[in-house]
Design a protein around this motif. Structure first.
Motif, PDB file in Angstrom:
ATOM      1  N   LEU A  36       4.290   5.560  -5.679  1.00 53.25           N
ATOM      2  CA  LEU A  36       4.465   5.494  -7.026  1.00 53.25           C
ATOM      3  C   LEU A  36       3.364   6.016  -8.060  1.00 53.25           C
ATOM      4  O   LEU A  36       3.238   5.913  -9.035  1.00 53.25           O
ATOM      5  CB  LEU A  36       4.814   4.038  -7.549  1.00 53.25           C
ATOM      6  N   GLN A  37       2.462   6.736  -7.001  1.00 57.17           N
ATOM      7  CA  GLN A  37       1.360   7.324  -7.784  1.00 57.17           C
ATOM      8  C   GLN A  37       1.616   8.132  -8.735  1.00 57.17           C
ATOM      9  O   GLN A  37       2.480   8.889  -8.625  1.00 57.17           O
ATOM     10  CB  GLN A  37       0.309   8.102  -6.684  1.00 57.17           C
ATOM     11  N   GLY A  38       1.129   8.157 -10.108  1.00 62.15           N
ATOM     12  CA  GLY A  38       1.502   8.978 -11.093  1.00 62.15           C
ATOM     13  C   GLY A  38       2.680   8.425 -11.639  1.00 62.15           C
ATOM     14  O   GLY A  38       2.798   9.370 -12.905  1.00 62.15           O
ATOM     15  N   PHE A  39       3.174   7.736 -11.327  1.00 64.56           N
ATOM     16  CA  PHE A  39       4.375   7.196 -12.399  1.00 64.56           C
ATOM     17  C   PHE A  39       3.735   6.056 -13.358  1.00 64.56           C
ATOM     18  O   PHE A  39       2.933   5.155 -12.952  1.00 64.56           O
ATOM     19  CB  PHE A  39       5.404   6.424 -11.455  1.00 64.56           C
ATOM     20  N   SER A  40       4.233   6.118 -14.570  1.00 62.39           N
ATOM     21  CA  SER A  40       3.906   5.219 -15.537  1.00 62.39           C
ATOM     22  C   SER A  40       4.945   3.974 -15.164  1.00 62.39           C
ATOM     23  O   SER A  40       5.717   3.961 -14.750  1.00 62.39           O
ATOM     24  CB  SER A  40       4.223   5.703 -16.903  1.00 62.39           C
TER      25      SER A  40
ATOM     26  N   SER B 284       0.863  -1.300  -0.111  1.00 57.73           N
ATOM     27  CA  SER B 284       0.158  -0.233   0.006  1.00 57.73           C
ATOM     28  C   SER B 284       0.969   1.186  -0.074  1.00 57.73           C
ATOM     29  O   SER B 284       0.772   1.978  -0.711  1.00 57.73           O
ATOM     30  CB  SER B 284      -0.822  -0.077   1.292  1.00 57.73           C
ATOM     31  N   MET B 285       1.879   1.161   0.799  1.00 60.32           N
ATOM     32  CA  MET B 285       2.910   2.399   0.790  1.00 60.32           C
ATOM     33  C   MET B 285       3.368   2.618  -0.429  1.00 60.32           C
ATOM     34  O   MET B 285       3.607   3.673  -0.900  1.00 60.32           O
ATOM     35  CB  MET B 285       3.968   2.123   1.802  1.00 60.32           C
TER      36      MET B 285
END
Length: 171
Positions: free
Chosen positions: A135-139, A129-130
């Motif tokens: 990595l939110q927003g990383f392709s 989850s962390m």
């Protein structure tokens, strides 16, 4: 003239490289990230009765089946004394048990208790989850590139260690 201007002038007068602001140094940036991650993980594992330092040996025991105190200390990058103190705390919480080897009395085997296994089994979800949040927003391509960069940084840092023999391309 303020002290920053004085320092910059001194560097320019001596033809030293102009220093970067501390916030741009790689070590400083990495330390800030690790500090934030540690605080986040501390909050996440607190309901399990753990600290950031305590979850690591529990997870290693769950995943790696390391078996001995010495092996666990190596894999967690702690000295034997530090690992012993950590295990004292985990044993007091009823999460691990230690037992001297019957074959070699110098060896201390370690295993998770049922309570320790229950707590450790929750850790992969906490960490996943962390990681998803980080990595939110990383392709997928950017994530792979980042992992490659981090592996290269680790290799370069490892090469700075005394007695390290370089390996890989160009060695």
């Amino acid at each position: 003239m303020n002290s920053n201007s004085d320092a910059l002038s001194a560097c320019l007068d001596r033809q030293w490289p102009v220093p970067h602001p501390i916030e741009q140094h790689l070590g400083y940036q990495l330390r800030r990230i690790v500090t934030l991650l540690t605080a986040h993980i501390d909050r996440q594992v607190e309901p399990l009765g753990l600290t950031d330092a305590q979850w690591k040996p529990l997870l290693r025991l769950l995943l790696d089946q390391t078996g001995t105190v010495a092996a666990l200390a190596r894999i967690c990058q702690l000295d034997a004394g530090g690992m012993t103190r950590m295990l004292d705390r985990l044993e007091a919480k009823g999460l691990v048990r230690r037992e001297r080897s019957q074959e070699d009395r110098r060896v201390v085997n370690i295993e998770l208790t049922d309570e320790g296994r229950a707590a450790a089994q929750q850790l992969p979800d906490v960490l996943q989850s962390m990681q998803r949040s980080m990595l939110q927003g990383f392709s997928a391509e950017e994530e792979a590139q980042l992992r490659g960069f981090l592996a290269r940084l680790y290799g370069n840092a490892l090469a700075l260690e005394p007695g390290h023999e370089p390996c890989g391309p160009g060695a």
